[in-house]
Scaffold this active site. Structure first.
Site, PDB file in Angstrom:
ATOM      1  CG  ASP A   1      -0.029  37.640  28.261  1.00  0.00           C
ATOM      2  OD1 ASP A   1      -0.468  36.597  27.739  1.00  0.00           O
ATOM      3  OD2 ASP A   1       1.168  38.001  28.176  1.00  0.00           O
ATOM      4  CG  HIS A   2      -6.100  33.470  28.307  1.00  0.00           C
ATOM      5  ND1 HIS A   2      -6.244  33.214  29.656  1.00  0.00           N
ATOM      6  CD2 HIS A   2      -7.172  32.897  27.718  1.00  0.00           C
ATOM      7  CE1 HIS A   2      -7.337  32.526  29.868  1.00  0.00           C
ATOM      8  NE2 HIS A   2      -7.939  32.312  28.710  1.00  0.00           N
ATOM      9  NE  ARG A   3       2.238  35.481  26.683  1.00  0.00           N
ATOM     10  CZ  ARG A   3       3.302  36.204  26.336  1.00  0.00           C
ATOM     11  NH1 ARG A   3       4.300  35.638  25.664  1.00  0.00           N
ATOM     12  NH2 ARG A   3       3.381  37.472  26.655  1.00  0.00           N
TER      13      ARG A   3
END
Length: 465
Positions: A435-437
């Site tokens: 998850d690139h968040r």
């Protein structure tokens, strides 16, 4: 012997066996009307959106009726089986067929189960008025007229129940979509329940009238079978429900909520395979499941220990990143009912033999279809082994609430530069989606590189653990 007039009928409701589930499909009944049941006896197996679960009955008695056949999806809180239990002054009835005929008695004289039903963990007694299905009034030895029994089981007067045809929510929706009035249908289901076939039968003549108004069928003709809207010889349609439905919804939600990034690395795992063979001969590993997946799981746990921020989740409501100080390691498993991801609780604290034992139990339970809902909750990171299907690698989708998932490709002999020479080596490709968040490229790369380094040089399991 206690007669039915001294007993009360209790309705066992479909429980929420998975914390927040709304429905379950009845897979198999283990009892039939007339059978005697005891407190804690398993009466049926149901499939929820998470797993197949066996349901025990919470009291003693004799089965009066099974409200739904196998294969039916039932909402949580809906009665699924009626059991005649002993009243305050008697024992449980021996069997419904042995009841002596009794004179009709007013409905108010029969004990009502309302207010005394046992409440199972996971759901409670509904606060709103819940409609119940009427009993058959023509049964031999019935202790009360059909109208009185229907009024008792509905919780109100029989006249009110007659205003609304009995049908399940999916059947009501089907009737609405087809423009069929339920009140005009003669029900064919048990206890006056309108079935899907009844609705199709009512809708088919209407369609025929629109296309060929001169054709008329005798009033006594059998109802026509439902007409399929597709060629059954060329197509097969499978209802999406249970585990498959939940998986589809979860994957769509994850794919369009968490921004996925996937990185790949190809690694020489020849030494890892040699270590697997050595461990199979180790006395501490005797009787345990030892395979490459075991060492891959251990390598990922070591990588998480070295990079703990990868083991986290995104809290949208509070706009926070929640770093977990424990690892519930999920292992994706393909089962006849669909893909499930049970997890090993607190995997970070397990020794290699303990991890092997947990993996073996997880796989065996999944194959038997007995994985519990609790075993699939609370996962923090997952491994999916697509290599068992001969696939080189893939771009796995995150499980909701997790920040990373590792895909393991097939291990194959390939030409590889080893000690300055091209030699055949055992090679695989790993893919890490995150998850690139909350996981940037640096963190994701470090985790993937650590896993690869351990599998290439397994001695790092000792030095890095």
């Amino acid at each position: 012997m206690t007669t039915m007039t001294e007993a009360s009928v209790r309705e066992f409701k479909m429980p929420d066996v998975g914390e927040g589930l709304t429905e379950a499909e009845i897979l198999k009944w283990y009892v039939q009307p007339g059978d005697t049941v005891t407190d804690g006896q398993v009466v049926c197996e149901v499939e929820t959106a998470k797993a197949a679960v066996e349901l025990p009955i919470p009291y003693d008695g004799v089965v009066r009726e099974l409200h739904f056949p196998e294969g039916t999806t039932v909402d949580v809180g809906t009665p699924i089986i009626a059991v005649a239990v002993a009243g305050a002054g008697g024992a449980a009835p021996e069997a419904p067929a042995e009841q002596p005929a009794a004179a009709p008695a007013p409905a108010k004289e029969e004990p009502k189960p309302e207010g005394r039903q046992p409440v199972l963990v996971g759901y409670g007694v509904a606060t709103s008025s819940t409609r119940r299905r009427p009993r058959k009034g023509a049964e031999a030895g019935s202790p009360a007229p059909a109208q009185a029994i229907q009024a008792e089981l509905n919780g109100h007067g029989g006249a009110v129940a007659e205003k609304r045809p009995l049908a399940k929510p999916p059947v009501r929706k089907l009737a609405k979509d087809l423009g069929v009035d339920l009140a005009a249908i003669i029900p064919s289901g048990p206890d006056g329940i309108i079935t899907r076939e009844d609705v199709h039968a009512a809708a088919t003549p209407r369609t025929a009238e629109q296309t060929a108004p001169v054709v008329a069928a005798p009033a006594t003709a059998a109802a026509p079978a439902p007409v399929a809207s597709y060629d059954t010889a060329r197509e097969t349609r499978i209802p999406v429900k249970g585990v498959r439905k939940a998986t589809a919804q979860a994957m769509v939600g994850s794919a369009f909520t968490a921004p996925h990034v996937t990185e790949f690395v190809t690694v020489d795992v020849t030494r890892t395979l040699k270590l697997v063979e050595e461990l199979k001969q180790d006395k501490d590993m005797q009787g345990l499941r030892v395979n490459p997946l075991l060492l891959i799981a251990k390598a990922l746990l070591v990588a998480i220990k070295r990079n703990p921020d990868i083991n986290a989740s995104w809290d949208e409501a509070n706009q926070e990143i929640v770093v977990k100080h424990y690892v519930n390691l999920g292992i994706a498993a393909a089962t006849p009912r669909g893909l499930i991801v049970p997890n090993i609780k607190d995997a970070q604290s397990k020794t290699l033999p303990q991890l092997a034992e947990a993996l073996g139990e997880l796989v065996a339970t999944a194959r038997e279809g007995k994985t519990s809902p609790a075993a699939m909750q609370g996962g923090t990171v997952t491994i999916t082994n697509v290599g068992v299907f001969g696939v080189d690698t893939g771009t796995p989708i995150l499980n909701p609430g997790e920040s990373a998932i590792l895909a393991v490709g097939a291990i194959k002999p390939q030409p590889w530069v080893h000690k300055g020479k091209v030699k055949p080596r055992q090679v695989t490709t790993l893919a890490l989606s995150f998850d690139h968040r909350l996981v940037d490229g640096e963190l994701g790369s470090k985790v993937l590189a650590d896993v690869a380094a351990i599998l290439e040089q397994p001695k790092r399991l000792i030095t890095w653990a």
